[in-house]
Design a protein around this motif. Sequence first.
Motif, short mmCIF file in Angstrom:
data_model
loop_
_atom_site.label_atom_id
_atom_site.label_comp_id
_atom_site.label_asym_id
_atom_site.label_seq_id
_atom_site.Cartn_x
_atom_site.Cartn_y
_atom_site.Cartn_z
N HIS A 65 11.81 9.34 -21.03
CA HIS A 65 13.02 8.56 -20.83
C HIS A 65 14.21 9.50 -20.60
CE1 HIS A 65 10.69 5.29 -22.65
NE2 HIS A 65 11.64 4.44 -22.30
N ASP A 66 15.19 9.01 -19.87
CA ASP A 66 16.51 9.62 -19.85
C ASP A 66 17.36 8.87 -20.87
OD1 ASP A 66 15.87 11.43 -17.87
OD2 ASP A 66 16.59 10.15 -16.24
N ILE A 80 21.60 4.62 -24.76
CA ILE A 80 21.04 3.87 -23.63
C ILE A 80 19.85 4.66 -23.11
CG2 ILE A 80 21.48 2.82 -21.40
CD1 ILE A 80 24.41 2.85 -21.96
N MET A 81 18.70 4.00 -23.01
CA MET A 81 17.48 4.69 -22.61
C MET A 81 16.82 3.96 -21.45
SD MET A 81 16.13 5.49 -26.51
CE MET A 81 16.72 3.91 -27.15
N GLN A 82 16.33 4.75 -20.48
CA GLN A 82 15.58 4.16 -19.38
C GLN A 82 14.45 5.10 -19.00
OE1 GLN A 82 17.89 3.54 -15.81
NE2 GLN A 82 18.06 5.72 -15.34
N SER A 83 13.36 4.52 -18.51
CA SER A 83 12.20 5.31 -18.12
C SER A 83 12.57 6.26 -16.99
CB SER A 83 11.06 4.38 -17.67
OG SER A 83 10.67 3.52 -18.71
N CYS A 84 11.90 7.41 -16.93
CA CYS A 84 12.19 8.41 -15.91
C CYS A 84 10.89 9.07 -15.47
CB CYS A 84 13.17 9.46 -16.44
SG CYS A 84 12.47 10.55 -17.70
N TRP A 142 23.44 8.45 -12.90
CA TRP A 142 23.24 7.23 -13.69
C TRP A 142 24.53 6.85 -14.42
CZ3 TRP A 142 20.14 7.03 -18.87
CH2 TRP A 142 19.98 5.70 -19.28
N LEU A 179 25.38 -0.57 -17.74
CA LEU A 179 24.20 0.28 -17.87
C LEU A 179 23.36 -0.17 -19.05
CD1 LEU A 179 25.77 3.83 -17.28
CD2 LEU A 179 24.63 2.37 -15.62
N LYS A 227 21.34 -3.35 -18.46
CA LYS A 227 20.20 -3.21 -17.56
C LYS A 227 19.10 -2.34 -18.15
CE LYS A 227 23.23 -3.54 -13.50
NZ LYS A 227 23.78 -2.81 -12.33
N SER A 228 19.36 -1.67 -19.27
CA SER A 228 18.39 -0.74 -19.85
C SER A 228 18.15 -1.09 -21.31
CB SER A 228 18.92 0.71 -19.71
OG SER A 228 19.24 1.01 -18.37
N TRP A 229 17.51 -0.18 -22.01
CA TRP A 229 17.27 -0.36 -23.44
C TRP A 229 18.45 0.23 -24.18
CZ3 TRP A 229 12.84 2.54 -26.45
CH2 TRP A 229 12.91 2.20 -27.82
#
Length: 621
Positions: free
Chosen positions: A515-516, A525-529, A543, A552, A555-557
Amino acid sequence: MATTVRAALSVLMLIGFYVLALAIVVGLGVLSVMAFQRGSSGVAGAKLGFFAIAVAIALVVALWQVARAKSEPVKGLRLSPQQAPELWHMVRELAAVAQTRMPDEIILIPIVNAAVSEDTKLLGLIGGRRRLYIGVPLLQAMSVAQLRSVLAHELGHYSGRHTQLGAIAYRGRAAILATVGQLSGNVVGWVLKQYAKLYLLVAAAVNRRQELEADELSVQVAGRAVAQHTLRELPVIEAAWNFYEGRYIDPGWEAGYAPTPADFFGGFSGLLRARTDELAELRREPPPAEQSKWDSHPSIAARVLAMDRMQDTFVPADTRYATDLVPMFDRAAEAVAAMTVQFDGRTQLPWEQFTAVAVLVQEQRNADLVYRAAARLTGGGEAGLGTVFQLVHEGRLGELAAEFFPDATRREAAQRFVAPMTLLLRVAAVRSNVAYWRHSWTERAELVRNDGRPLDLRPLAELAVSPQTLGEAASQLAALGVDVRAAVQVDRVATAHGGDIIGGLANVSVNGKPHDVLILDNGLIMQSCPKSTDGGKDRLIAWGRSAPVSELAAKSWFLPYEEIATARLVKNTPIRVDLTLHDGRTVAVHEAWTGDRLARDSDDALRAAITPYLPENAGAR
């Protein structure tokens, strides 16, 4: 002349980049043919051939993307000579001094900047339509003499022929960056990246020299003192505009409200008139001197120093407001706001109403943080001021307060809960329609009664945090007309509204998956990468700039810190933390040795964020 030669050199280097890339493709092709001819199995030749094809395709894709890309036209209000005759007269006069062709258009834009552009053909050999852009905030903050200095600098770019190669340089830079991006992760990409760095260094040096050349015209037409003062004024205006946006516009903007188009720039004029002392203090600070070798502009300090070596002239300073050059300026500024500001359906309000609503939304969000903690403590789905009063009555305020003051005992935390309680009472008073937030350009908004008298609720908050005096506080609130039942929780789930990015980690393992992570001051805020660690920092930057943090997060975790029950620091470097949430879930955030960071101290930002939840601090609750 020297600058022209350097500019030509940067164009030659741009051509050289693709000559080098083509040479690499041809070389790989020749090597693959030789490998086929000499090898028995042809495997090596096939690999080289496929690699050469991949590189060639990447080059074509990058060039095609840049060739198809069309620069967005700058939005703004075009001022005709009939609409602003004195401004056009000034520009004609400056163009004559600069011995250059006049701009064909003068356009008002919504930012703190002035610029020129030119539509050229045949690599800049044939000139085209010229445009002069002037920021509305510059007109609001500058005198006529200062604006004259700024416009002379911009027209100096025309006379120095700086704009003629601007389009090809811009597209060339974009093409180089796109090519390097397409080829990242292999040896060809590395070689081209080193060349690209050299090209960007040369281009930046050329740009800096062009800026100094343009400054010479400023000194010539405005005088050295005015030109230097104007340069020093630019960071002051930018700081004032950033303060205006951050303090006055952003809070309501995030909540779905906006000033009216007439008030959008009108408010900045109000702030400039009201905060003269703060602006004067900013002017006393030395001009910014920081400069990187990659910067396209010399530092303000370097430009001011360079002007000391330029020939001075005496020019009487016109101290009128620059807005005097545009008749009916307020209407023009309103039109610029209506044309350029993306209101996106926000409710538009005049400043008094906008501030009242914006502050209430902010205060309600902070109150909801307390109410959600109270709901967790009591086991209810929602809470309100009545819930908090019940905890005080039962002698349990320390349990609630300990979540906000983890370094204190429960008794001490309850005593320190006066500030949060004051917040809850303020929201209750506004929700009960007995008070509102009064707008001010000189200080923060003030809570006042409906008759305009200030309303200080801290004394009542001091009574409300103790079981012995809670009843007295409730009676006085009722006498004021404050309905405790009106102060209830609005958001059951925390959002990232009001959060600021304080760090970022790329290619972090979050529960075992890459994740980023953007580190905010109110959550993660975490999103897959991708698994690949290449370009992590650039990815974080892109981002973070793509939208407000609240969007942001939506739209993300998003993991707000308030959901963390306990934390364990597994390792300091690279930082690895295990988080246990109030609902029993666990989240493991483990940085890799090869991961990128948004800033060097991003691990410190994460460490500081989870420190209140470490066992040694949780024990005080």
